[in-house]
Design a protein around this motif. Structure first.
Motif, PDB file in Angstrom:
ATOM      1  N   UNK A   1       1.247  -7.043   5.831  1.00 55.15           N
ATOM      2  CA  UNK A   1       0.501  -5.823   5.589  1.00 55.15           C
ATOM      3  C   UNK A   1       0.346  -5.630   4.093  1.00 55.15           C
ATOM      4  N   UNK A   2      -0.870  -5.241   3.641  1.00 58.31           N
ATOM      5  CA  UNK A   2      -1.083  -5.041   2.203  1.00 58.31           C
ATOM      6  C   UNK A   2      -1.519  -3.606   1.912  1.00 58.31           C
ATOM      7  N   UNK A   3      -2.834  -3.350   1.841  1.00 60.26           N
ATOM      8  CA  UNK A   3      -3.313  -2.027   1.479  1.00 60.26           C
ATOM      9  C   UNK A   3      -3.150  -1.019   2.604  1.00 60.26           C
ATOM     10  N   UNK A   4      -3.238   0.286   2.232  1.00 63.33           N
ATOM     11  CA  UNK A   4      -3.049   1.333   3.233  1.00 63.33           C
ATOM     12  C   UNK A   4      -3.731   2.614   2.777  1.00 63.33           C
ATOM     13  N   UNK A   5      -4.194   3.393   3.770  1.00 60.87           N
ATOM     14  CA  UNK A   5      -4.713   4.734   3.498  1.00 60.87           C
ATOM     15  C   UNK A   5      -4.292   5.642   4.641  1.00 60.87           C
ATOM     16  N   UNK A   6      -4.572   6.944   4.515  1.00 55.62           N
ATOM     17  CA  UNK A   6      -4.172   7.928   5.513  1.00 55.62           C
ATOM     18  C   UNK A   6      -5.366   8.819   5.831  1.00 55.62           C
ATOM     19  N   UNK A   7      -5.464   9.294   7.077  1.00 57.06           N
ATOM     20  CA  UNK A   7      -6.540  10.218   7.406  1.00 57.06           C
ATOM     21  C   UNK A   7      -6.008  11.652   7.457  1.00 57.06           C
ATOM     22  N   UNK A   8      -6.882  12.591   7.696  1.00 60.94           N
ATOM     23  CA  UNK A   8      -6.504  14.004   7.614  1.00 60.94           C
ATOM     24  C   UNK A   8      -5.641  14.462   8.779  1.00 60.94           C
TER      25      UNK A   8
ATOM     26  N   UNK B   1       4.952   3.907   2.138  1.00 67.90           N
ATOM     27  CA  UNK B   1       4.951   2.699   1.303  1.00 67.90           C
ATOM     28  C   UNK B   1       5.133   1.467   2.180  1.00 67.90           C
ATOM     29  N   UNK B   2       4.308   0.445   1.921  1.00 69.14           N
ATOM     30  CA  UNK B   2       4.422  -0.818   2.640  1.00 69.14           C
ATOM     31  C   UNK B   2       5.308  -1.792   1.864  1.00 69.14           C
ATOM     32  N   UNK B   3       6.323  -2.281   2.513  1.00 75.18           N
ATOM     33  CA  UNK B   3       7.148  -3.388   2.018  1.00 75.18           C
ATOM     34  C   UNK B   3       6.597  -4.634   2.696  1.00 75.18           C
ATOM     35  N   UNK B   4       5.680  -5.317   2.012  1.00 72.34           N
ATOM     36  CA  UNK B   4       4.856  -6.341   2.655  1.00 72.34           C
ATOM     37  C   UNK B   4       5.662  -7.504   3.227  1.00 72.34           C
ATOM     38  N   UNK B   5       6.606  -8.012   2.480  1.00 70.81           N
ATOM     39  CA  UNK B   5       7.325  -9.202   2.935  1.00 70.81           C
ATOM     40  C   UNK B   5       8.334  -8.899   4.039  1.00 70.81           C
TER      41      UNK B   5
ATOM     42  N   UNK C   1       0.791  -1.219   0.000  1.00 70.04           N
ATOM     43  CA  UNK C   1       0.000   0.000   0.000  1.00 70.04           C
ATOM     44  C   UNK C   1       0.827   1.275   0.000  1.00 70.04           C
ATOM     45  N   UNK C   2       0.240   2.347  -0.530  1.00 67.29           N
ATOM     46  CA  UNK C   2       0.908   3.646  -0.609  1.00 67.29           C
ATOM     47  C   UNK C   2      -0.076   4.752  -0.246  1.00 67.29           C
ATOM     48  N   UNK C   3       0.459   5.887   0.205  1.00 72.53           N
ATOM     49  CA  UNK C   3      -0.341   7.101   0.375  1.00 72.53           C
ATOM     50  C   UNK C   3       0.578   8.262   0.723  1.00 72.53           C
TER      51      UNK C   3
END
Length: 321
Positions: free
Chosen positions: A219-226, A180-184, A168-170
């Protein structure tokens, strides 16, 4: 860390196979997503609670779908290691490829790689996204995944490489930061982000995921809040992790009644609903095959999480002349 449950988790029927890469379009109050294993693109109209799905001509299995800015019924999608523009009216059961934009990782060693998650950057409207290896986090030999950016004028640029799964990115726009998530490797990295050039620099680890010795978790997907908190999907962990990247602390575990939590995004008219997708046929992260773990009968659902007291950002559309 907050263990007090103050939120409500609502399931949105029906079930899917691998709903992924959630994208919320605030202009029409629609949620778009792909289903990689079912080979469909999908639209959930929150105005009338109706789902619409389509297959893309040419036996394509997309991992993401993103609308184009100012171009009605046109979207950018992935097909293995290629990114293309398609036309879909959002209702018919078939979509058509208009043209291919670009292909990455054309070397034979990367033949089993595939596009993973992609998003559009704020300010400059570039496409950012990464790939994953066919054998995922396996120690077996094979190619490596990378993180890329794309714009019409700048073309394709490889930003970072040597991943097994680029996750995931944001962005934190105000602070010009990219996550950025480096999943492995079970980490989230923070980079300084230059909106003009699109380059990433000064990477540092802001969160290390503790899988408690269970190599099947990632960890896979990701988002960010305000407020700058990150929300990361804990695959086969049955939760979404709310993380403070400034302190590297886990703030809250948002429990989801399905194991393979895959992607997350904020949506709804007030952008205060966290949408969460889960897999019905989860992958075995350590081998690349299908997992044999027992999973909840609700797996494969998309969930709405209300009452978090947080607001996020809508999905951004890609600018392609």
């Amino acid at each position: 860390m907050n263990f007090v449950v103050s939120y409500e988790v609502i399931r949105l029927p029906p079930k899917w196979v691998h709903p992924y890469s959630l994208h919320y379009d605030i202009e029409c109050n629609n949620l778009y997503f792909s289903d990689l294993l079912n080979q469909t693109i999908n639209r959930f109209d929150l105005n009338d609670n109706q789902y619409y799905l389509a297959s893309i001509e040419g036996d394509i299995a997309p991992s993401f779908i993103i609308p184009l800015e100012g171009q009605k019924n046109k979207f950018v999608i992935s097909d293995k290691r290629t990114v293309s523009i398609i036309k879909w009216n959002g209702i018919d059961h078939t979509a058509t490829v208009i043209r291919k934009l670009f292909t990455v990782e054309t070397e034979e060693i990367n033949a089993n790689n595939n596009w993973n998650i992609a998003k559009v950057s704020p300010v400059t409207c570039r496409l950012y996204g990464g790939t994953f290896r066919g054998n995922l986090c396996s120690s077996e030999p094979g190619g490596f995944a990378s993180l890329y950016s794309y714009s019409k004028l700048g073309g394709v640029k490889r930003l970072k490489s040597n991943f097994k799964i680029s996750g995931g990115i944001d962005w934190n726009v105000a602070k010009r930061l990219f996550y950025h998530i480096d999943s492995c490797n079970l980490v989230i990295r923070e980079y300084c982000w230059d909106p003009k050039s699109g380059k990433l620099s000064n990477g540092r680890i802001v969160y290390k995921f503790d899988n408690f010795g269970d190599s099947g978790l990632a960890l896979l997907g990701m988002t960010i809040d305000k407020k700058g908190y990150l929300y990361a999907a804990s695959y086969l962990g049955s939760d979404v992790l709310k993380i403070n990247p400034r302190t590297s602390k886990l703030v809250e575990r948002i429990k989801i009644p399905a194991e393979a939590v895959a992607s997350v995004t904020f949506g709804g008219p007030n952008l205060d609903i966290l949408f969460v997708s889960t897999d019905d046929r989860p992958f075995n992260i350590t081998t690349g095959g299908i997992s044999t773990r027992d999973i909840s009968p609700l797996s494969g659902s998309i969930f709405m999480v209300k009452g978090l007291g947080s607001k996020g950002y809508p999905g951004r559309k890609l600018c392609i002349p």
